[in-house]
Design a protein around this motif. Structure first.
Motif, mmCIF file in Angstrom:
data_model
loop_
_atom_site.group_PDB
_atom_site.id
_atom_site.type_symbol
_atom_site.label_atom_id
_atom_site.label_comp_id
_atom_site.label_asym_id
_atom_site.label_seq_id
_atom_site.Cartn_x
_atom_site.Cartn_y
_atom_site.Cartn_z
ATOM 1 N N ASN A 32 19.789 147.296 -14.629
ATOM 2 C CA ASN A 32 20.805 148.332 -14.719
ATOM 3 C C ASN A 32 20.803 149.270 -13.515
ATOM 4 O OD1 ASN A 32 21.154 147.309 -17.365
ATOM 5 N ND2 ASN A 32 19.430 148.578 -18.009
ATOM 6 N N PRO A 33 21.250 148.786 -12.357
ATOM 7 C CA PRO A 33 21.271 149.612 -11.146
ATOM 8 C C PRO A 33 21.955 150.951 -11.389
ATOM 9 C CG PRO A 33 21.905 147.351 -10.645
ATOM 10 C CD PRO A 33 21.820 147.458 -12.143
ATOM 11 N N ILE A 34 21.394 152.014 -10.776
ATOM 12 C CA ILE A 34 21.946 153.350 -10.926
ATOM 13 C C ILE A 34 23.242 153.442 -10.134
ATOM 14 C CG2 ILE A 34 21.437 155.811 -10.623
ATOM 15 C CD1 ILE A 34 18.480 154.942 -10.356
ATOM 16 N N PRO A 35 24.311 154.009 -10.711
ATOM 17 C CA PRO A 35 25.565 154.157 -9.970
ATOM 18 C C PRO A 35 25.338 154.908 -8.667
ATOM 19 C CG PRO A 35 25.880 154.668 -12.285
ATOM 20 C CD PRO A 35 24.398 154.522 -12.078
ATOM 21 N N THR A 166 21.808 147.037 -20.995
ATOM 22 C CA THR A 166 22.660 147.750 -20.048
ATOM 23 C C THR A 166 22.744 149.230 -20.409
ATOM 24 O OG1 THR A 166 23.996 145.779 -19.697
ATOM 25 C CG2 THR A 166 24.988 147.886 -19.084
ATOM 26 N N GLY A 167 22.512 150.071 -19.429
ATOM 27 C CA GLY A 167 22.581 151.508 -19.638
ATOM 28 C C GLY A 167 21.285 152.157 -20.067
ATOM 29 N N LYS A 168 20.255 151.350 -20.333
ATOM 30 C CA LYS A 168 18.955 151.892 -20.735
ATOM 31 C C LYS A 168 17.974 151.790 -19.573
ATOM 32 C CE LYS A 168 20.175 152.797 -24.965
ATOM 33 N NZ LYS A 168 20.230 154.194 -25.465
ATOM 34 N N GLU A 169 17.064 152.772 -19.506
ATOM 35 C CA GLU A 169 16.136 152.828 -18.373
ATOM 36 C C GLU A 169 14.682 152.963 -18.777
ATOM 37 O OE1 GLU A 169 17.617 156.224 -16.281
ATOM 38 O OE2 GLU A 169 19.217 155.096 -15.281
ATOM 39 N N GLU A 170 14.409 153.231 -20.062
ATOM 40 C CA GLU A 170 13.051 153.566 -20.480
ATOM 41 C C GLU A 170 12.547 152.655 -21.586
ATOM 42 O OE1 GLU A 170 13.751 157.544 -21.725
ATOM 43 O OE2 GLU A 170 13.392 158.401 -19.744
ATOM 44 N N ILE A 171 11.224 152.605 -21.716
ATOM 45 C CA ILE A 171 10.587 151.836 -22.784
ATOM 46 C C ILE A 171 9.821 152.785 -23.703
ATOM 47 C CG2 ILE A 171 10.397 149.786 -21.324
ATOM 48 C CD1 ILE A 171 7.497 150.392 -20.879
ATOM 49 N N LEU A 172 9.511 152.277 -24.897
ATOM 50 C CA LEU A 172 8.740 153.041 -25.879
ATOM 51 C C LEU A 172 7.350 152.432 -25.998
ATOM 52 C CD1 LEU A 172 8.485 155.079 -28.298
ATOM 53 C CD2 LEU A 172 9.352 153.219 -29.751
ATOM 54 N N GLY A 173 6.323 153.281 -25.949
ATOM 55 C CA GLY A 173 4.952 152.819 -26.129
ATOM 56 C C GLY A 173 4.398 153.300 -27.462
ATOM 57 N N ILE A 174 3.856 152.381 -28.255
ATOM 58 C CA ILE A 174 3.263 152.743 -29.538
ATOM 59 C C ILE A 174 1.780 152.392 -29.523
ATOM 60 C CG2 ILE A 174 3.255 152.336 -32.020
ATOM 61 C CD1 ILE A 174 6.170 151.593 -31.881
ATOM 62 N N PHE A 175 0.934 153.397 -29.694
ATOM 63 C CA PHE A 175 -0.505 153.191 -29.805
ATOM 64 C C PHE A 175 -0.881 153.283 -31.280
ATOM 65 C CE2 PHE A 175 -0.154 154.013 -25.392
ATOM 66 C CZ PHE A 175 -1.294 153.522 -24.774
ATOM 67 N N ASP A 176 -1.172 152.152 -31.879
ATOM 68 C CA ASP A 176 -1.580 152.114 -33.281
ATOM 69 C C ASP A 176 -3.072 152.441 -33.339
ATOM 70 O OD1 ASP A 176 -2.140 151.630 -35.902
ATOM 71 O OD2 ASP A 176 -1.304 149.601 -35.943
ATOM 72 N N LEU A 177 -3.399 153.654 -33.781
ATOM 73 C CA LEU A 177 -4.784 154.140 -33.781
ATOM 74 C C LEU A 177 -5.477 154.004 -35.134
ATOM 75 C CD1 LEU A 177 -4.203 157.305 -31.572
ATOM 76 C CD2 LEU A 177 -5.281 155.158 -30.878
ATOM 77 N N ARG A 178 -4.854 153.304 -36.052
ATOM 78 C CA ARG A 178 -5.499 153.062 -37.344
ATOM 79 C C ARG A 178 -6.729 152.175 -37.143
ATOM 80 N NH1 ARG A 178 -0.264 150.896 -40.451
ATOM 81 N NH2 ARG A 178 -0.032 149.958 -38.368
ATOM 82 N N GLY A 179 -7.860 152.617 -37.657
ATOM 83 C CA GLY A 179 -9.097 151.857 -37.496
ATOM 84 C C GLY A 179 -9.801 152.084 -36.178
#
Length: 259
Positions: A32-35, A166-179
Motif C-alpha cells: 500500500n504505497p503512500i500517496p 489495501t489502506g492498512k499500514e500496521e499489525i497487531l501483536g498479541i502476547f499471551d502471558l497465561r502460564g
C-alpha cells in the motif's frame, strides 16, 4: 539504559514461531504505497540520490536503496527530514542484507516455529490488521538458539506486512502471558524486538496486547517500559475475554482465545 544480566528474570531470547506452510522464500515488500505529492516525490528522489552517492554498495531493487515506496515510508517516519531518513534507512537496509532477511523461508525457520510459541494468525482483527500471536509460556530461552528466534521474528513480521490489506499500514501483536513463569522471561529478546520495530520496521506496530499478565511479569515490564519510550503507549494489558470480544468475531478469533 543498561540491563543487568544477573536479574532473575533475564534470559537470552524470546521468539515468535509461525505455523507451517509450504516452502516459501521471503520476498516481501512494503504494501500500500503512500500517496505522493510533487513535494514528497522530490524528497524521495533526494534520498534516493543521496543513498546512491553516499552508500553505493547497498543493494538495489525491492527493499533496497532505490525502492521508492520504502524510502517514502522512512521519510514519513522521520517527519520528512532527508538526512534523518537517509541515516535510518541505511541502517535498515544494511541490517536486512547482513541478517539475510530475503533468504528467510518457512523451511529455514521450521524448527523454532515448531515449538508453537508464536505464529501469524490466519485472520485479520476487526480493524483489518494482520495479527502476530506470541505464546510466552512456550518460550524457554535457555534451551533455544537466540539467533533462530530472531530469524523467526523477522520472518513473521515480513509475512505479516505482506498480508496488509489495501489502506492498512500496521499489525497487531498479541502476547499471551497465561502460564508465563520466570523461566520464560527474556529481556534481551524484548530489547531486540524494540530495536526491530523502532529501527527496521518503524511505525508498523499498531498495538500490543499483554494478555492475562501474571504478577511475575511485572518486574520485567518495569525494566522494559523505559526502553519502549513512545512505544509504551501502544501497550494494553487486557484479558483473554477482551481479546475475544473487542478484536475478533466468533469466526476469526484465534483458537486459544475461544470461550
Amino acid at each position: 539504559m543498561a540491563v543487568r544480566l544477573s536479574h532473575p528474570f533475564l534470559s537470552s531470547s524470546l521468539s515468535f514461531p509461525a505455523r507451517r506452510r509450504s516452502l516459501q522464500i521471503c520476498k516481501f515488500s512494503v504494501q500500500n504505497p503512500i500517496p505522493r505529492s510533487i513535494e514528497t516525490q522530490k524528497l524521495v528522489l533526494e534520498v534516493k540520490e543521496k543513498l546512491e552517492i553516499e552508500h553505493p554498495s547497498l543493494p538495489i531493487g525491492r527493499n533496497g536503496r532505490d525502492d521508492e515506496d520504502m524510502i517514502l515510508w522512512f521519510l514519513k517516519d522521520r517527519k520528512f527530514q532527508v538526512e534523518d531518513a537517509v541515516s535510518k534507512l541505511t541502517k535498515a537496509i544494511k541490517w536486512r542484507q547482513e541478517f539475510g532477511v530475503s533468504e528467510l523461508s518457512e523451511e529455514s525457520v521450521k524448527n523454532i516455529a515448531g515449538t508453537g510459541k508464536a505464529y501469524l494468525h490466519d485472520f485479520l482483527d476487526v480493524n483489518g490488521r494482520p495479527v502476530l500471536v506470541v505464546v510466552a509460556s512456550k518460550h524457554f530461552p535457555t534451551n533455544q538458539d537466540p539467533i533462530e528466534s530472531q530469524k523467526l521474528c523477522a520472518f513473521l513480521i515480513e509475512k505479516a506486512l505482506s498480508k496488509l490489506p489495501t489502506g492498512k499500514e500496521e499489525i497487531l501483536g498479541i502476547f499471551d502471558l497465561r502460564g508465563f513463569g520466570t523461566e520464560n522471561g527474556d529481556i534481551l529478546f524484548l530489547k531486540f524486538l524494540i530495536d526491530m520495530f523502532y529501527t527496521y520496521y518503524p511505525k508498523r506496530l499498531g498495538q500490543v496486547l499483554f494478555v492475562d499478565a501474571p504478577f511475575v511479569f511485572q518486574p520485567i515490564w518495569q525494566l522494559v517500559k523505559p526502553l519502549l519510550k513512545s512505544y509504551a503507549s501502544l501497550v494494553r494489558f487486557c484479558s483473554a475475554e477482551t481479546v475475544r470480544k473487542e478484536y475478533f468475531t466468533e469466526e476469526t478469533v484465534p483458537a486459544d482465545f475461544r470461550g
